[in-house]
Design an enzyme around this catalytic site. Sequence first.
Site, mmCIF file in Angstrom:
data_model
loop_
_atom_site.group_PDB
_atom_site.id
_atom_site.type_symbol
_atom_site.label_atom_id
_atom_site.label_comp_id
_atom_site.label_asym_id
_atom_site.label_seq_id
_atom_site.Cartn_x
_atom_site.Cartn_y
_atom_site.Cartn_z
ATOM 1 N N LYS A 22 -21.011 0.657 21.836
ATOM 2 C CA LYS A 22 -21.434 -0.270 21.038
ATOM 3 C C LYS A 22 -21.329 -1.403 21.733
ATOM 4 C CE LYS A 22 -19.503 -0.892 17.095
ATOM 5 N NZ LYS A 22 -19.101 -2.229 16.510
ATOM 6 N N ARG A 122 -16.006 -11.643 6.209
ATOM 7 C CA ARG A 122 -14.940 -11.536 7.905
ATOM 8 C C ARG A 122 -15.469 -13.229 8.328
ATOM 9 N NH1 ARG A 122 -16.891 -7.246 12.135
ATOM 10 N NH2 ARG A 122 -14.791 -8.130 12.645
ATOM 11 N N ASP A 320 -9.202 -2.120 18.366
ATOM 12 C CA ASP A 320 -10.459 -0.612 18.018
ATOM 13 C C ASP A 320 -10.194 0.745 17.693
ATOM 14 O OD1 ASP A 320 -12.275 -2.644 17.560
ATOM 15 O OD2 ASP A 320 -13.722 -2.647 18.809
HETATM 16 C C1 S3P Z 1 -15.996 -6.447 20.751
HETATM 17 C C2 S3P Z 1 -14.838 -7.501 20.399
HETATM 18 C C3 S3P Z 1 -13.792 -6.429 19.254
HETATM 19 C C4 S3P Z 1 -13.425 -5.250 18.400
HETATM 20 C C5 S3P Z 1 -14.835 -5.114 18.557
HETATM 21 C C6 S3P Z 1 -16.310 -5.589 19.056
HETATM 22 C C7 S3P Z 1 -17.331 -6.556 21.152
HETATM 23 O O1 S3P Z 1 -13.455 -7.436 18.580
HETATM 24 O O2 S3P Z 1 -12.409 -5.370 17.667
HETATM 25 O O3 S3P Z 1 -15.773 -3.869 17.285
HETATM 26 O O4 S3P Z 1 -18.027 -6.042 21.830
HETATM 27 O O5 S3P Z 1 -17.201 -7.608 21.887
HETATM 28 P P1 S3P Z 1 -13.108 -9.349 18.594
HETATM 29 O O6 S3P Z 1 -13.546 -9.667 19.930
HETATM 30 O O7 S3P Z 1 -13.174 -10.042 17.322
HETATM 31 O O8 S3P Z 1 -11.754 -8.843 18.958
#
Ligand code: S3P
Length: 434
Positions: A22, A122, A320
């Site tokens: 993702k 958020r 995550d």
């Molecule tokens: C992500 C970073 C994380 C993660 C999110 C995806 C990314 O969030 O929890 O599911 O793709 O950079 P944060 O960077 O806000 O911690």
Amino acid sequence: MSTQIVRPARTLQGSLTLPGDKSISHRYAMLGGLASGTTRLSNFSTGADPHSTLACMEALGAKVEKHEDKSISITGLAGSWPGLEATLDCGNSGSTMRMLAGIVAPHPGTYTFIGDHSLTVRPMERIRKPLMQMGAEIHLTDGHAPMTIHGRPLKAISFDTPIPSAQVKTAVLFAGLQAEGTTTLSEAIRTRDHSEQALRAFGATLSRTKGDDGIDRLSINGGQKLTGVDATVPGDLSSAAFFLCAALLFEDSNLVLDSLGMNPTRSALLDVIVALGGKIQVLTVEEHHGELIGTIRVNRAPGGLKGIDINGALSAQLIDELPVLAAIAPYTKDGIRIRDARELRIKESDRIALVAKNLKAMGATFTEYEDGLDIPGGQTLHGATIDSGLDHRITMAFAIAALRAEGETEIDGAEAAAVSFPEFFQNLDALAQR
Ligand code: S3P
């Protein structure tokens, strides 16, 4: 809302090719949309979130084609577009909203970012602050979406990220790429480096140096142009996490995971799986555009599952994966203690509260803290009705806990899994032997 029944399993056996990551899919879609030429992506994420990013890139004028073999082509905007008024619907995706802000902020036009109920509560101030320092005009609604950006030229800044967030880092890097001057950014705790790898893959230069204070600093020069690439998105390790944890639950489990993203800034989970009592064999590993892609076999080492303390930088790196680790904690011998994970409360749901609610429903005892949970091991859980909170990771975490519970578990709002992993329940049925 749809309900999914999960029955206990005897073991977990088989192999799985993971759909695209993702995080990497978001970045490739955004940079492909900004670059000149056509970007061709195979194994693009099937999750709803990266498809929200694709729809936003289309709304900006990029041409997106989805092919039958699940590959995607994006013909990019060659670094600029005529001023426009666009509504960018980010759905459930915080990554889309935060990272795309850095892409559009320097471009003329008015961009209104909206999202679903969860995304609308958020925090967005974390990206507004550095982007405003760069000269962006961003309006929030009580610190949240709807968020409106009036595009204008940006200038470079030096920024110390106050929270370990790859999304905030990425917003600043993407804006820095298009700003005047050299943007420098420090991270006290190193977060996933997919943006750095992706920027390099699309032809940008950026450097990382360690200061005398031991803190890493990233620099990116503004005004660099990107060129489209052909790339394969590695399989999603955070989706694999559910099956890695499931494999720990059974003495004779045997799981092969193929096309797995193994970027070292992302793969702390593999060490945790080993620390808990898993056995991992790396069968193949290759590098594509700075990302490692491998095949691994996972079994459980002889003896019961040990416990682990997760805190400090490790909590940020595993953010995550914490819901599923918490969901299997009662089945370990020594329990799992999670701290320094306050960020979990502001993800797609309050994940600490929902893990607590659902563990309780399954009969577990534990202690909830503001920034984590202490979950003792040696517990027997029973099937229950699970409240997913329409959060994909809560849905999947408790489907895994259900595999070792006594009796059936019913997951309400199970359709949320499609946000990152639409094939999850189908894969679970194929791998869990009853
Ligand atoms: C992500 C970073 C994380 C993660 C999110 C995806 C990314 O969030 O929890 O599911 O793709 O950079 P944060 O960077 O806000 O911690």
